[in-house]
Design a protein around this motif. Sequence first.
Motif, PDB file in Angstrom:
ATOM      1  N   VAL A 142       0.840  -1.202   0.000  1.00 30.47           N
ATOM      2  CA  VAL A 142       0.000   0.000   0.000  1.00 30.47           C
ATOM      3  C   VAL A 142       0.877   1.255   0.000  1.00 30.47           C
ATOM      4  O   VAL A 142       0.584   2.232  -0.709  1.00 30.47           O
ATOM      5  N   ALA A 143       1.963   1.240   0.771  1.00 30.23           N
ATOM      6  CA  ALA A 143       2.869   2.394   0.803  1.00 30.23           C
ATOM      7  C   ALA A 143       3.470   2.656  -0.577  1.00 30.23           C
ATOM      8  O   ALA A 143       3.595   3.811  -1.002  1.00 30.23           O
ATOM      9  N   GLU A 144       3.834   1.592  -1.290  1.00 26.16           N
ATOM     10  CA  GLU A 144       4.388   1.740  -2.637  1.00 26.16           C
ATOM     11  C   GLU A 144       3.347   2.324  -3.596  1.00 26.16           C
ATOM     12  O   GLU A 144       3.665   3.136  -4.466  1.00 26.16           O
ATOM     13  N   LEU A 145       2.108   1.902  -3.422  1.00 21.42           N
ATOM     14  CA  LEU A 145       1.027   2.412  -4.264  1.00 21.42           C
ATOM     15  C   LEU A 145       0.840   3.913  -4.034  1.00 21.42           C
ATOM     16  O   LEU A 145       0.659   4.685  -4.989  1.00 21.42           O
ATOM     17  N   CYS A 146       0.892   4.320  -2.768  1.00 22.89           N
ATOM     18  CA  CYS A 146       0.744   5.740  -2.447  1.00 22.89           C
ATOM     19  C   CYS A 146       1.915   6.552  -3.001  1.00 22.89           C
ATOM     20  O   CYS A 146       1.723   7.652  -3.535  1.00 22.89           O
ATOM     21  N   ALA A 147       3.119   6.002  -2.874  1.00 25.17           N
ATOM     22  CA  ALA A 147       4.289   6.708  -3.396  1.00 25.17           C
ATOM     23  C   ALA A 147       4.210   6.867  -4.911  1.00 25.17           C
ATOM     24  O   ALA A 147       4.573   7.911  -5.465  1.00 25.17           O
ATOM     25  N   GLU A 148       3.709   5.847  -5.578  1.00 27.95           N
ATOM     26  CA  GLU A 148       3.588   5.884  -7.037  1.00 27.95           C
ATOM     27  C   GLU A 148       2.618   6.958  -7.498  1.00 27.95           C
ATOM     28  O   GLU A 148       2.825   7.601  -8.536  1.00 27.95           O
ATOM     29  N   THR A 149       1.550   7.154  -6.730  1.00 23.57           N
ATOM     30  CA  THR A 149       0.496   8.095  -7.137  1.00 23.57           C
ATOM     31  C   THR A 149       0.621   9.464  -6.482  1.00 23.57           C
ATOM     32  O   THR A 149      -0.101  10.397  -6.852  1.00 23.57           O
ATOM     33  N   GLY A 150       1.497   9.580  -5.497  1.00 22.85           N
ATOM     34  CA  GLY A 150       1.687  10.868  -4.836  1.00 22.85           C
ATOM     35  C   GLY A 150       0.588  11.231  -3.862  1.00 22.85           C
ATOM     36  O   GLY A 150       0.400  12.418  -3.556  1.00 22.85           O
ATOM     37  N   VAL A 151      -0.134  10.246  -3.357  1.00 25.27           N
ATOM     38  CA  VAL A 151      -1.181  10.525  -2.371  1.00 25.27           C
ATOM     39  C   VAL A 151      -0.733   9.981  -1.017  1.00 25.27           C
ATOM     40  O   VAL A 151       0.180   9.166  -0.920  1.00 25.27           O
ATOM     41  N   THR A 152      -1.401  10.426   0.032  1.00 27.19           N
ATOM     42  CA  THR A 152      -1.103   9.941   1.372  1.00 27.19           C
ATOM     43  C   THR A 152      -2.319   9.200   1.914  1.00 27.19           C
ATOM     44  O   THR A 152      -3.458   9.425   1.476  1.00 27.19           O
ATOM     45  N   LEU A 153      -2.064   8.327   2.883  1.00 22.51           N
ATOM     46  CA  LEU A 153      -3.167   7.576   3.487  1.00 22.51           C
ATOM     47  C   LEU A 153      -4.165   8.506   4.169  1.00 22.51           C
ATOM     48  O   LEU A 153      -5.349   8.204   4.247  1.00 22.51           O
ATOM     49  N   GLY A 154      -3.695   9.639   4.641  1.00 24.39           N
ATOM     50  CA  GLY A 154      -4.583  10.595   5.289  1.00 24.39           C
ATOM     51  C   GLY A 154      -5.606  11.210   4.349  1.00 24.39           C
ATOM     52  O   GLY A 154      -6.596  11.789   4.803  1.00 24.39           O
ATOM     53  N   GLU A 155      -5.361  11.102   3.048  1.00 26.79           N
ATOM     54  CA  GLU A 155      -6.308  11.651   2.069  1.00 26.79           C
ATOM     55  C   GLU A 155      -7.435  10.684   1.728  1.00 26.79           C
ATOM     56  O   GLU A 155      -8.382  11.047   1.028  1.00 26.79           O
ATOM     57  N   LEU A 156      -7.335   9.442   2.190  1.00 30.14           N
ATOM     58  CA  LEU A 156      -8.347   8.438   1.840  1.00 30.14           C
ATOM     59  C   LEU A 156      -9.723   8.828   2.354  1.00 30.14           C
ATOM     60  O   LEU A 156      -9.871   9.300   3.480  1.00 30.14           O
ATOM     61  N   THR A 157     -10.725   8.604   1.510  1.00 32.59           N
ATOM     62  CA  THR A 157     -12.113   8.802   1.896  1.00 32.59           C
ATOM     63  C   THR A 157     -12.732   7.490   2.350  1.00 32.59           C
ATOM     64  O   THR A 157     -13.462   7.435   3.336  1.00 32.59           O
ATOM     65  N   ARG A 158     -12.437   6.413   1.586  1.00 34.48           N
ATOM     66  CA  ARG A 158     -12.967   5.092   1.895  1.00 34.48           C
ATOM     67  C   ARG A 158     -11.923   4.017   1.616  1.00 34.48           C
ATOM     68  O   ARG A 158     -10.992   4.227   0.838  1.00 34.48           O
ATOM     69  N   ILE A 159     -12.138   2.875   2.260  1.00 32.88           N
ATOM     70  CA  ILE A 159     -11.296   1.695   2.054  1.00 32.88           C
ATOM     71  C   ILE A 159     -12.225   0.536   1.737  1.00 32.88           C
ATOM     72  O   ILE A 159     -13.072   0.170   2.567  1.00 32.88           O
ATOM     73  N   GLY A 160     -12.114  -0.011   0.548  1.00 33.72           N
ATOM     74  CA  GLY A 160     -12.940  -1.147   0.162  1.00 33.72           C
ATOM     75  C   GLY A 160     -12.134  -2.428   0.261  1.00 33.72           C
ATOM     76  O   GLY A 160     -11.088  -2.556  -0.374  1.00 33.72           O
ATOM     77  N   VAL A 161     -12.598  -3.370   1.067  1.00 29.45           N
ATOM     78  CA  VAL A 161     -11.866  -4.613   1.260  1.00 29.45           C
ATOM     79  C   VAL A 161     -12.717  -5.798   0.825  1.00 29.45           C
ATOM     80  O   VAL A 161     -13.902  -5.869   1.160  1.00 29.45           O
ATOM     81  N   VAL A 162     -12.124  -6.696   0.031  1.00 29.95           N
ATOM     82  CA  VAL A 162     -12.825  -7.920  -0.353  1.00 29.95           C
ATOM     83  C   VAL A 162     -12.961  -8.775   0.908  1.00 29.95           C
ATOM     84  O   VAL A 162     -11.966  -9.218   1.483  1.00 29.95           O
ATOM     85  N   ALA A 163     -14.192  -8.975   1.347  1.00 27.04           N
ATOM     86  CA  ALA A 163     -14.460  -9.567   2.655  1.00 27.04           C
ATOM     87  C   ALA A 163     -14.768 -11.053   2.602  1.00 27.04           C
ATOM     88  O   ALA A 163     -15.000 -11.674   3.629  1.00 27.04           O
ATOM     89  N   GLY A 164     -14.805 -11.634   1.395  1.00 22.49           N
ATOM     90  CA  GLY A 164     -15.020 -13.069   1.291  1.00 22.49           C
ATOM     91  C   GLY A 164     -16.326 -13.422   0.615  1.00 22.49           C
ATOM     92  O   GLY A 164     -17.103 -12.539   0.243  1.00 22.49           O
ATOM     93  N   PRO A 165     -16.500 -14.720   0.456  1.00 18.61           N
ATOM     94  CA  PRO A 165     -15.690 -15.840   0.930  1.00 18.61           C
ATOM     95  C   PRO A 165     -14.343 -15.924   0.207  1.00 18.61           C
ATOM     96  O   PRO A 165     -14.132 -15.306  -0.823  1.00 18.61           O
ATOM     97  N   GLY A 166     -13.472 -16.740   0.816  1.00 13.62           N
ATOM     98  CA  GLY A 166     -12.146 -16.933   0.276  1.00 13.62           C
ATOM     99  C   GLY A 166     -11.280 -17.618   1.309  1.00 13.62           C
ATOM    100  O   GLY A 166     -11.787 -18.362   2.155  1.00 13.62           O
ATOM    101  N   SER A 167      -9.992 -17.334   1.272  1.00 14.37           N
ATOM    102  CA  SER A 167      -9.066 -17.903   2.247  1.00 14.37           C
ATOM    103  C   SER A 167      -9.394 -17.386   3.641  1.00 14.37           C
ATOM    104  O   SER A 167      -9.465 -16.175   3.867  1.00 14.37           O
ATOM    105  N   PHE A 168      -9.583 -18.302   4.582  1.00 15.14           N
ATOM    106  CA  PHE A 168      -9.943 -17.910   5.947  1.00 15.14           C
ATOM    107  C   PHE A 168      -8.921 -16.942   6.524  1.00 15.14           C
ATOM    108  O   PHE A 168      -9.271 -15.876   7.038  1.00 15.14           O
ATOM    109  N   THR A 169      -7.634 -17.273   6.416  1.00 21.30           N
ATOM    110  CA  THR A 169      -6.590 -16.409   6.957  1.00 21.30           C
ATOM    111  C   THR A 169      -6.479 -15.106   6.172  1.00 21.30           C
ATOM    112  O   THR A 169      -6.347 -14.025   6.741  1.00 21.30           O
ATOM    113  N   GLY A 170      -6.543 -15.215   4.849  1.00 20.77           N
ATOM    114  CA  GLY A 170      -6.436 -14.028   4.011  1.00 20.77           C
ATOM    115  C   GLY A 170      -7.518 -13.007   4.299  1.00 20.77           C
ATOM    116  O   GLY A 170      -7.261 -11.799   4.345  1.00 20.77           O
TER     117      GLY A 170
END
Length: 214
Positions: free
Chosen positions: A43-71
């Motif tokens: 994620v840090a590399e992605l932010c560095a590539e685009t020139g944005v900071t985590l503090g600028e995020l409005t939302r975080i979308g996470v794939v919540a499953g089903p899938g790998s239990f640990t993942g």
Amino acid sequence: MLVLGLNTAFSTMEAALVQDGEILADRREAMPRGQERRLPGLVAELCAETGVTLGELTRIGVVAGPGSFTGLRIGVAYARGLALVTGAKAIGVTSLEAAIPAGLQGPALGCLAAQRRPPEQTWWVQGISDGQGIADVLEVPLTELLPMLTGFHAPVFMDGSEALGDLAAKLDLRPMQPSAITAALKASLFDPAKHPPAPVYARAPDAALPGAKG
């Protein structure tokens, strides 16, 4: 709206940044193990590539499953923690929702292979309308999936469709591929109250707690 999309539900870990519907950048790495150590750096590399900071995020979308239990636990825990630190809203997107293109209108069905070895094959199934789930994710065997699909006229996003036999030719089959990009696009549209960042398992985990009775 600046959205970070995360997908750690499978053996390939993904992250994407989307701003107002435009994909700024995305990264993916094949990593069946060790995602919890690599995800913050990715994620840090992605932010560095685009020139944005985590503090600028409005939302975080996470794939919540089903899938790998640990993942699933890794991705959801990271999304929740990042939301607490940044103030961004964390949104849970099911694996089926994250595999159906944003902007698709009308009904569809998502069918994601769960157990792949015949004759114990099963699929995670979710009805979708206008891009989001209209029912809980179910896990069904082929004997239940076939009647579900018979006479179904809307698009079916599916992997493992070869198991359908002759029925496959009668369906509008489309590829099933959950992605962090789609999770980010969907997260910008979903109601946070209806899509919490919580793992979706659809079945009990294989591992049992010590002393638990079957």
